[in-house]
Design a protein around this motif. Structure first.
Motif, PDB file in Angstrom:
ATOM      1  N   LYS A   1     -84.145 -11.999-122.496  1.00  0.00           N
ATOM      2  CA  LYS A   1     -85.237 -12.802-123.174  1.00  0.00           C
ATOM      3  C   LYS A   1     -84.591 -13.935-123.667  1.00  0.00           C
ATOM      4  CE  LYS A   1     -88.033 -11.776-127.253  1.00  0.00           C
ATOM      5  NZ  LYS A   1     -88.270 -10.913-128.598  1.00  0.00           N
ATOM      6  N   PRO A   2     -85.516 -14.958-123.287  1.00  0.00           N
ATOM      7  CA  PRO A   2     -85.058 -16.386-123.671  1.00  0.00           C
ATOM      8  C   PRO A   2     -84.753 -16.500-125.269  1.00  0.00           C
ATOM      9  CG  PRO A   2     -86.728 -16.541-122.049  1.00  0.00           C
ATOM     10  CD  PRO A   2     -86.790 -14.913-122.534  1.00  0.00           C
ATOM     11  N   VAL A   3     -83.823 -17.041-125.681  1.00  0.00           N
ATOM     12  CA  VAL A   3     -83.630 -17.390-127.265  1.00  0.00           C
ATOM     13  C   VAL A   3     -82.603 -18.459-127.230  1.00  0.00           C
ATOM     14  CG1 VAL A   3     -81.822 -15.566-127.349  1.00  0.00           C
ATOM     15  CG2 VAL A   3     -82.904 -16.288-129.438  1.00  0.00           C
ATOM     16  N   THR A   4     -82.943 -19.168-128.329  1.00  0.00           N
ATOM     17  CA  THR A   4     -81.906 -20.324-128.754  1.00  0.00           C
ATOM     18  C   THR A   4     -81.434 -19.987-130.232  1.00  0.00           C
ATOM     19  OG1 THR A   4     -83.090 -22.158-127.731  1.00  0.00           O
ATOM     20  CG2 THR A   4     -81.427 -22.866-129.015  1.00  0.00           C
ATOM     21  N   PHE A   5     -79.931 -20.071-130.179  1.00  0.00           N
ATOM     22  CA  PHE A   5     -79.108 -19.856-131.346  1.00  0.00           C
ATOM     23  C   PHE A   5     -78.782 -21.271-131.880  1.00  0.00           C
ATOM     24  CE2 PHE A   5     -78.793 -16.052-128.834  1.00  0.00           C
ATOM     25  CZ  PHE A   5     -79.089 -15.008-129.584  1.00  0.00           C
ATOM     26  N   THR A   6     -78.515 -21.355-133.264  1.00  0.00           N
ATOM     27  CA  THR A   6     -78.058 -22.361-134.080  1.00  0.00           C
ATOM     28  C   THR A   6     -76.618 -22.142-134.316  1.00  0.00           C
ATOM     29  OG1 THR A   6     -78.726 -21.868-136.205  1.00  0.00           O
ATOM     30  CG2 THR A   6     -80.206 -23.353-134.849  1.00  0.00           C
ATOM     31  N   TRP A   7     -75.913 -23.083-134.727  1.00  0.00           N
ATOM     32  CA  TRP A   7     -74.684 -23.007-135.428  1.00  0.00           C
ATOM     33  C   TRP A   7     -74.726 -21.978-136.449  1.00  0.00           C
ATOM     34  CZ3 TRP A   7     -69.967 -24.263-133.590  1.00  0.00           C
ATOM     35  CH2 TRP A   7     -68.796 -24.335-134.366  1.00  0.00           C
ATOM     36  N   SER A   8     -75.617 -21.998-137.480  1.00  0.00           N
ATOM     37  CA  SER A   8     -75.625 -21.237-138.239  1.00  0.00           C
ATOM     38  C   SER A   8     -75.981 -19.556-138.065  1.00  0.00           C
ATOM     39  CB  SER A   8     -76.957 -21.619-139.516  1.00  0.00           C
ATOM     40  OG  SER A   8     -76.804 -22.818-139.879  1.00  0.00           O
ATOM     41  N   ASP A   9     -76.640 -19.550-136.727  1.00  0.00           N
ATOM     42  CA  ASP A   9     -76.804 -18.262-136.436  1.00  0.00           C
ATOM     43  C   ASP A   9     -75.473 -17.512-136.071  1.00  0.00           C
ATOM     44  OD1 ASP A   9     -79.547 -18.442-136.491  1.00  0.00           O
ATOM     45  OD2 ASP A   9     -79.908 -19.088-134.490  1.00  0.00           O
ATOM     46  N   PHE A  10     -74.724 -18.435-135.293  1.00  0.00           N
ATOM     47  CA  PHE A  10     -73.305 -17.939-134.822  1.00  0.00           C
ATOM     48  C   PHE A  10     -72.691 -17.626-136.136  1.00  0.00           C
ATOM     49  CE2 PHE A  10     -74.303 -18.566-130.535  1.00  0.00           C
ATOM     50  CZ  PHE A  10     -73.224 -17.878-129.877  1.00  0.00           C
ATOM     51  N   MET A  11     -72.450 -18.366-137.100  1.00  0.00           N
ATOM     52  CA  MET A  11     -71.703 -18.344-138.467  1.00  0.00           C
ATOM     53  C   MET A  11     -72.147 -17.262-138.951  1.00  0.00           C
ATOM     54  SD  MET A  11     -69.343 -20.485-138.000  1.00  0.00           S
ATOM     55  CE  MET A  11     -69.512 -20.385-136.129  1.00  0.00           C
ATOM     56  N   ALA A  12     -73.446 -16.713-139.013  1.00  0.00           N
ATOM     57  CA  ALA A  12     -73.775 -15.293-139.811  1.00  0.00           C
ATOM     58  C   ALA A  12     -73.023 -14.115-139.180  1.00  0.00           C
ATOM     59  CB  ALA A  12     -75.199 -15.382-139.817  1.00  0.00           C
ATOM     60  N   LEU A  13     -72.731 -14.300-138.125  1.00  0.00           N
ATOM     61  CA  LEU A  13     -71.778 -13.077-137.433  1.00  0.00           C
ATOM     62  C   LEU A  13     -70.724 -12.888-138.025  1.00  0.00           C
ATOM     63  CD1 LEU A  13     -72.981 -13.666-133.619  1.00  0.00           C
ATOM     64  CD2 LEU A  13     -73.889 -11.729-135.011  1.00  0.00           C
ATOM     65  N   PRO A  14     -70.125 -11.581-137.731  1.00  0.00           N
ATOM     66  CA  PRO A  14     -68.929 -11.323-138.507  1.00  0.00           C
ATOM     67  C   PRO A  14     -67.545 -12.357-137.830  1.00  0.00           C
ATOM     68  CG  PRO A  14     -69.852  -8.995-137.832  1.00  0.00           C
ATOM     69  CD  PRO A  14     -70.813 -10.230-137.325  1.00  0.00           C
ATOM     70  N   GLN A  15     -66.794 -12.898-138.533  1.00  0.00           N
ATOM     71  CA  GLN A  15     -65.548 -13.613-138.138  1.00  0.00           C
ATOM     72  C   GLN A  15     -64.578 -13.099-137.985  1.00  0.00           C
ATOM     73  OE1 GLN A  15     -65.990 -17.367-140.247  1.00  0.00           O
ATOM     74  NE2 GLN A  15     -68.308 -17.610-139.652  1.00  0.00           N
ATOM     75  N   HIS A  16     -63.594 -13.136-136.887  1.00  0.00           N
ATOM     76  CA  HIS A  16     -62.199 -12.395-136.941  1.00  0.00           C
ATOM     77  C   HIS A  16     -61.192 -13.495-136.515  1.00  0.00           C
ATOM     78  CE1 HIS A  16     -64.349  -8.650-136.870  1.00  0.00           C
ATOM     79  NE2 HIS A  16     -65.270  -9.158-136.205  1.00  0.00           N
ATOM     80  N   GLU A  17     -60.079 -13.185-136.857  1.00  0.00           N
ATOM     81  CA  GLU A  17     -58.718 -13.776-136.238  1.00  0.00           C
ATOM     82  C   GLU A  17     -58.386 -13.152-134.895  1.00  0.00           C
ATOM     83  OE1 GLU A  17     -57.818 -16.573-137.985  1.00  0.00           O
ATOM     84  OE2 GLU A  17     -59.466 -16.097-139.365  1.00  0.00           O
ATOM     85  N   PHE A  18     -57.958 -13.912-133.903  1.00  0.00           N
ATOM     86  CA  PHE A  18     -57.718 -13.421-132.814  1.00  0.00           C
ATOM     87  C   PHE A  18     -56.215 -13.755-132.454  1.00  0.00           C
ATOM     88  CE2 PHE A  18     -62.186 -13.591-132.706  1.00  0.00           C
ATOM     89  CZ  PHE A  18     -62.431 -12.131-132.424  1.00  0.00           C
ATOM     90  N   THR A  19     -55.318 -13.250-131.757  1.00  0.00           N
ATOM     91  CA  THR A  19     -54.195 -13.716-131.127  1.00  0.00           C
ATOM     92  C   THR A  19     -54.250 -13.391-129.765  1.00  0.00           C
ATOM     93  OG1 THR A  19     -52.990 -13.715-133.225  1.00  0.00           O
ATOM     94  CG2 THR A  19     -51.567 -13.945-131.333  1.00  0.00           C
ATOM     95  N   ALA A  20     -54.105 -14.390-128.835  1.00  0.00           N
ATOM     96  CA  ALA A  20     -54.090 -14.126-127.214  1.00  0.00           C
ATOM     97  C   ALA A  20     -53.480 -15.120-126.639  1.00  0.00           C
ATOM     98  CB  ALA A  20     -55.629 -14.376-127.088  1.00  0.00           C
ATOM     99  N   ASP A  21     -52.908 -14.519-125.523  1.00  0.00           N
ATOM    100  CA  ASP A  21     -52.023 -15.180-124.604  1.00  0.00           C
ATOM    101  C   ASP A  21     -53.235 -16.278-123.916  1.00  0.00           C
ATOM    102  OD1 ASP A  21     -49.782 -14.189-125.645  1.00  0.00           O
ATOM    103  OD2 ASP A  21     -49.480 -12.790-123.937  1.00  0.00           O
ATOM    104  N   PHE A  22     -52.616 -17.312-123.310  1.00  0.00           N
ATOM    105  CA  PHE A  22     -53.492 -18.264-122.558  1.00  0.00           C
ATOM    106  C   PHE A  22     -52.979 -18.590-121.452  1.00  0.00           C
ATOM    107  CE2 PHE A  22     -55.751 -22.495-122.047  1.00  0.00           C
ATOM    108  CZ  PHE A  22     -57.038 -22.003-122.539  1.00  0.00           C
ATOM    109  N   HIS A  23     -53.596 -18.527-120.179  1.00  0.00           N
ATOM    110  CA  HIS A  23     -53.103 -18.817-118.899  1.00  0.00           C
ATOM    111  C   HIS A  23     -53.907 -19.696-118.086  1.00  0.00           C
ATOM    112  CE1 HIS A  23     -50.400 -15.478-119.971  1.00  0.00           C
ATOM    113  NE2 HIS A  23     -51.573 -14.740-119.874  1.00  0.00           N
ATOM    114  N   CYS A  24     -53.359 -20.810-117.794  1.00  0.00           N
ATOM    115  CA  CYS A  24     -54.234 -21.898-117.061  1.00  0.00           C
ATOM    116  C   CYS A  24     -53.634 -21.907-115.543  1.00  0.00           C
ATOM    117  CB  CYS A  24     -53.632 -23.249-117.511  1.00  0.00           C
ATOM    118  SG  CYS A  24     -54.637 -24.784-116.616  1.00  0.00           S
TER     119      CYS A  24
END
Length: 201
Positions: free
Chosen positions: A52-75
């Motif tokens: 379903k087409p939808v457009t989200f704003t920054w505020s929409d994302f910031m209203a979702l639960p926020q978490h801290e993540f620690t992850a390895d990064f491989h290029c």
């Protein structure tokens, strides 16, 4: 270069570093073209295709639960950085806002600047994947994909699209920028899925 910018993993780190990788002493920045400059107030995120087409704003994302993540990064360019600390939003939480057609099996990630990369829904909708807006406690700088990037820790970092601004849901695999130019369609580090066999690599 090895020694100045990169180092071999210590013995206790060996099981965390995929074959052919060295550890970066900093956090290298690799970008094919110009770095987009987008602020959070202007940023928008679209969903379309077999959804379903939808457009989200920054505020929409910031209203979702926020978490801290620690992850390895491989290029894919053979460096890794362990224990990168991010702040972000789980892909699984975001997907709760999206109505996807059951026929959708693949996604094209779209970004400011025109970059694209493909990913299967199976690889995308995993508990450990997230949209990041901070790194090491600081706002994500534009050179690292700010204001928002996707992070998919189990695949090479070109799948963790910088400056992400949309998802196009598809019923078949279509190739993104690097995949059309010889990179592997999936990019799993432990299998060294760097390049496509179709290009003779």
């Amino acid at each position: 270069m090895l020694g100045k910018f990169f180092q071999k993993p210590e013995k206790e780190e060996g099981d965390r570093v995929p074959p052919g990788q060295h550890l970066a002493k900093g956090f290298p920045v690799l970008t094919y073209s110009a770095t987009p400059q987008v602020n959070a107030q202007e940023w928008e995120f679209r969903v379309w295709g077999l959804a379903k087409p939808v457009t989200f704003t920054w505020s929409d994302f910031m209203a979702l639960p926020q978490h801290e993540f620690t992850a390895d990064f491989h290029c894919v360019t053979r460096w890794s950085k362990l224990d990168v600390k991010w702040t972000g939003i789980k892909v699984t939480d975001f997907m709760g806002l999206v109505e996807v057609d059951p026929k959708a099996a693949h996604i094209m990630e779209h970004c400011y600047g025109g970059y694209t990369t493909n990913i299967s829904i199976e690889d995308f909708v995993r508990e450990e994947n997230f949209f990041a807006f901070k790194v090491f406690g600081e706002e994500l700088p534009s050179e690292h994909g700010g204001p928002m990037r996707l992070v998919v820790p189990h695949l090479y970092a070109w799948k963790s699209a910088k400056w992400i601004n949309g998802l196009e849901f598809l019923n078949r695999e279509e190739l993104g920028f690097w995949e059309r130019n010889g990179y592997h369609h999936r990019g799993e580090p432990w299998a060294e899925e760097r390049y496509s066999s179709a290009f003779g690599f």
